[in-house]
Motif scaffolding. Structure first.
Motif, short mmCIF file in Angstrom:
data_model
loop_
_atom_site.label_atom_id
_atom_site.label_comp_id
_atom_site.label_asym_id
_atom_site.label_seq_id
_atom_site.Cartn_x
_atom_site.Cartn_y
_atom_site.Cartn_z
N ASN A 140 0.80 57.32 34.63
CA ASN A 140 1.99 57.09 35.40
C ASN A 140 1.59 55.83 36.65
N ILE A 141 0.96 55.25 36.32
CA ILE A 141 0.81 53.69 37.54
C ILE A 141 0.88 52.55 36.03
N LYS A 142 1.44 52.98 34.82
CA LYS A 142 1.45 51.53 34.42
C LYS A 142 2.39 50.50 34.82
N SER A 143 3.29 50.64 34.92
CA SER A 143 4.32 50.17 35.19
C SER A 143 4.59 48.97 36.91
N LEU A 144 3.97 50.68 37.73
CA LEU A 144 3.26 49.74 39.25
C LEU A 144 2.64 48.65 39.20
N ALA A 145 1.32 48.83 38.58
CA ALA A 145 0.09 48.46 38.29
C ALA A 145 0.20 47.03 37.29
N GLY A 146 1.28 47.41 35.93
CA GLY A 146 0.83 46.33 35.27
C GLY A 146 1.64 44.88 35.35
N SER A 147 3.05 44.98 36.44
CA SER A 147 3.60 44.31 37.71
C SER A 147 2.50 43.41 38.26
N VAL A 148 1.70 44.25 39.20
CA VAL A 148 0.71 44.35 40.10
C VAL A 148 -0.31 43.17 39.57
N ALA A 149 -0.76 43.25 38.25
CA ALA A 149 -1.89 42.95 37.46
C ALA A 149 -0.91 41.09 37.06
N THR A 150 -0.30 41.21 36.50
CA THR A 150 0.64 40.10 35.90
C THR A 150 1.40 39.58 36.75
N LEU A 151 1.71 40.11 37.97
CA LEU A 151 2.31 39.05 39.00
C LEU A 151 0.37 37.82 39.63
N ALA A 152 -0.10 38.35 39.73
CA ALA A 152 -1.70 38.24 40.10
C ALA A 152 -1.97 37.31 39.18
N ASN A 153 -2.08 37.50 37.60
CA ASN A 153 -1.87 36.25 36.71
C ASN A 153 -1.05 34.95 37.32
N TRP A 154 0.19 35.11 37.01
CA TRP A 154 0.83 34.12 37.27
C TRP A 154 0.97 33.59 38.57
N LEU A 155 0.49 34.46 39.82
CA LEU A 155 -0.47 33.76 41.20
C LEU A 155 -1.02 32.44 41.13
N ALA A 156 -1.66 32.95 39.89
CA ALA A 156 -3.66 32.30 40.04
C ALA A 156 -3.25 31.16 39.28
N SER A 157 -2.21 30.99 38.64
CA SER A 157 -1.45 30.39 36.99
C SER A 157 -1.37 29.07 37.73
N SER A 158 -0.42 29.76 39.37
CA SER A 158 0.35 28.38 40.21
C SER A 158 -0.71 27.61 41.06
N ILE A 159 -1.57 28.89 41.36
CA ILE A 159 -2.31 27.78 42.38
C ILE A 159 -3.66 26.95 41.76
N VAL A 160 -3.57 27.12 40.16
CA VAL A 160 -4.77 26.48 39.59
C VAL A 160 -3.74 24.77 39.51
N THR A 161 -2.74 25.91 38.83
CA THR A 161 -1.35 24.16 38.78
C THR A 161 -1.64 23.10 39.82
N MET A 162 -1.13 23.63 40.71
CA MET A 162 -0.98 23.06 41.71
C MET A 162 -2.00 22.50 43.01
N THR A 163 -3.14 22.82 42.67
CA THR A 163 -4.64 22.46 43.09
C THR A 163 -5.62 21.29 42.11
N ALA A 164 -4.75 22.17 40.75
CA ALA A 164 -5.65 20.97 39.63
C ALA A 164 -6.24 18.74 40.28
N ASN A 165 -4.37 19.10 40.46
CA ASN A 165 -4.55 17.33 40.53
C ASN A 165 -5.32 16.44 42.32
N LEU A 166 -4.88 18.27 42.69
CA LEU A 166 -5.88 17.05 44.15
C LEU A 166 -7.66 17.59 44.32
N LEU A 167 -7.31 18.07 43.27
CA LEU A 167 -8.78 18.32 43.57
C LEU A 167 -9.41 17.63 41.80
N LEU A 168 -9.41 17.28 40.67
CA LEU A 168 -9.38 15.41 40.44
C LEU A 168 -9.55 14.19 40.95
#
Length: 517
Positions: free
Chosen positions: A447-475
């Motif tokens: 009963n919460i799979k649609s909302l919770a799944g969207s939030v979890a998938t969004l969190a994954n892509w947000l974390a992916s963006s953060i790592v991609t954008m900061t990798a060059n700066l950190l390196l």
């Protein structure tokens, strides 16, 4: 308990997307009219594998989108530069300082082009985050199959826009559209596979999602060695053009049909997936009991999230998907060409292609082990191996900074950093790459799979963006320090899995979700 509700009109709107098909309806009078497609699906395991093979085209598209920018960067930039060079050569200047000003402006344009390509590569993440937000509601309203159809259309349009692009605006539009489709696919495919798979095969079949992603990345790398970026974009259309007609030959998720109150279609779909000679009565009753306490109109209040049955699976699902990206996999792959060069490998494109093949092979091993070793054990081995590999890379980079480049030790350290890189990719593929998506699709309550799944998938892509954008700066800040940060994250992942992640091997979805109450 009646599974029919007062939303028959809404059901009628969904009919074009369901396509459960009269060819697989139950009963002797329908079985005599089965088409050749139904004959293929007579055996339960063959039926499930066939369904997974069809939807796996979505993750292949996902991987191809992720891998596309790597082999095409030089080609796209060169094409843009050629057009500017032609303008430069076609304009005659009689006054010397005007020519100098034009050269300065030309250099600035080249810088802008370089920045534009960086934007082009990152726009897929932006589109994917938008797709992730919408994915749960789309999959909830028109079903898992309908959601994949919706995702395939912008992917096809996006690839066409890129292949025929004459300026950056078409590139950007195409990349955004692709990202949106990928965001929807990244949620829908693992959920669909989990909902149709028998409990003894769910782990292996679920990991096919990540295996397909790695195959898509590898194909983009491999084909990029032989064709230009426009032809490669045309080839990117193929997975979705096969996916759309393929969806008409597989049933909708029986659990989604049951949740929507479509009793007839639910039982017929489950019968096809399990095989026409299989007794499905026990599983039918389990699914009915699971959805009995949850209707399509159930509203979850924030106060309800204090209950363990909600906060615990949410925490585990989101935590694993975020830690998967914060482990720095995108940063490691981003820096792989530099590591190859420091190890004395001249052809970084071929080496990157080889790394993609290693990733496919390691993920294939994970697919074989998933239902044998279990999710928790593989996650612990995977995250522990990543921790050791990243630590090796960090130490190698630190020592490279304090030894002479002419010394023998320096070249040895380059080889060690390469070993650490390959080891990190292998261990990532053995567990952390695939298992978070499998567990997310298994543990979220219906009963919460649609909302919770969207939030979890969004969190994954947000974390992916953060790592991609900061990798060059950190390196740029510190190579060793960057990999120490990633090492700390993977070490925390070991502790997180040990403390919080339950074993889901060999249990039905209903058993897993009821265990959190």
């Amino acid at each position: 308990m009646s599974f029919r509700d007062d939303n028959e009109d809404a059901r009628d709107l969904r009919k074009p997307f369901l396509h459960t098909g009269s060819w697989y309806k139950m009963g002797s009078r329908q079985s005599s009219m089965m088409s050749s497609s139904a004959q293929i699906l007579r055996d339960g395991s063959i039926s499930v594998v066939f369904c997974v093979m069809i939807v796996a085209l979505g993750p292949i598209q996902f991987g191809f989108t992720c891998g596309y920018s790597s082999p095409t960067q030089a080609g796209i930039i060169n094409d843009l530069n050629l057009s500017i060079s032609e303008v430069f050569e076609s304009v005659a200047f009689d006054i010397g300082y005007m020519r100098i000003l034009f050269i300065i402006r030309y250099i600035k344009l080249q810088f802008v082009i370089s920045k534009q390509f960086s934007v082009f590569g990152s726009l897929a993440n932006v589109g994917a985050m938008v797709g992730a937000i919408a994915s749960g509601q789309i999959a909830e309203y028109i079903g898992r199959k309908g959601s994949l159809m919706i995702a395939a259309i912008p992917n096809i349009i996006g690839w066409l826009a890129i292949s025929f692009a004459k300026d950056s605006s078409f590139l950007f539009m195409g990349r955004l559209l692709e990202g949106f489709g990928v965001g929807v696919i990244s949620y829908t495919v693992p959920v669909y596979i989990a909902e149709i798979s028998p409990q003894n095969m769910r782990g292996s079949l679920g990991s096919v999602n990540q295996l397909s992603v790695t195959i898509g990345i590898f194909l983009a790398y491999l084909l990029g060695l032989f064709v230009n970026w426009r032809v490669l974009a045309v080839l990117g259309i193929l997975p979705c053009t096969i996916l759309i007609p393929g969806l008409f030959f597989i049933p909708e998720s029986p659990r989604w049909l049951a949740k929507m109150g479509m009793t007839e279609d639910f039982e017929a779909s489950l019968q096809v997936i399990r095989g026409f000679d299989t007794d499905i009565s026990i599983e039918v009753n389990e699914i009915k009991r699971s959805v009995a306490s949850s209707t399509r109109r159930t509203t979850i209040r924030f106060a309800d999230l204090k209950r363990k049955r909600y906060w615990f699976p949410l925490m585990v699902g989101i935590g694993l998907l975020v830690l998967q990206q914060l482990s720095g996999i995108n940063g490691v792959l981003f820096y792989s060409s530099t590591i190859f060069k420091s190890a004395g490998i001249s052809s970084s494109n071929s080496a990157t292609c080889g790394l993609g093949l290693v990733q496919v092979m390691a993920t294939g091993v994970n697919t074989w082990l998933m239902d044998r070793a279990g999710r928790r054990l593989l996650l612990l081995i995977s995250s522990s191996g990543m921790t050791g590999s990243l630590l090796l890379v960090a130490v190698a980079f630190y020592l490279e900074g304090i030894v002479s480049e002419d010394s023998r030790l320096y070249s040895i350290l380059g080889i060690l950093s390469l070993v650490g890189l390959v080891g990190m990719v292998i261990f990532f593929s053995l567990g952390v790459g695939a298992i978070p998506w499998v567990i997310m699709s298994e543990i979220l309550p219906v009963n919460i799979k649609s909302l919770a799944g969207s939030v979890a998938t969004l969190a994954n892509w947000l974390a992916s963006s953060i790592v991609t954008m900061t990798a060059n700066l950190l390196l740029s800040w510190s190579q060793a320090g960057t990999f120490i940060i990633y090492t700390i994250v993977t070490a925390f992942t070991v502790a997180f899995v040990s403390r919080w992640v339950p074993e889901t091997k060999g249990r039905s979805l209903e058993e897993i979700q009821s265990s959190f109450r």
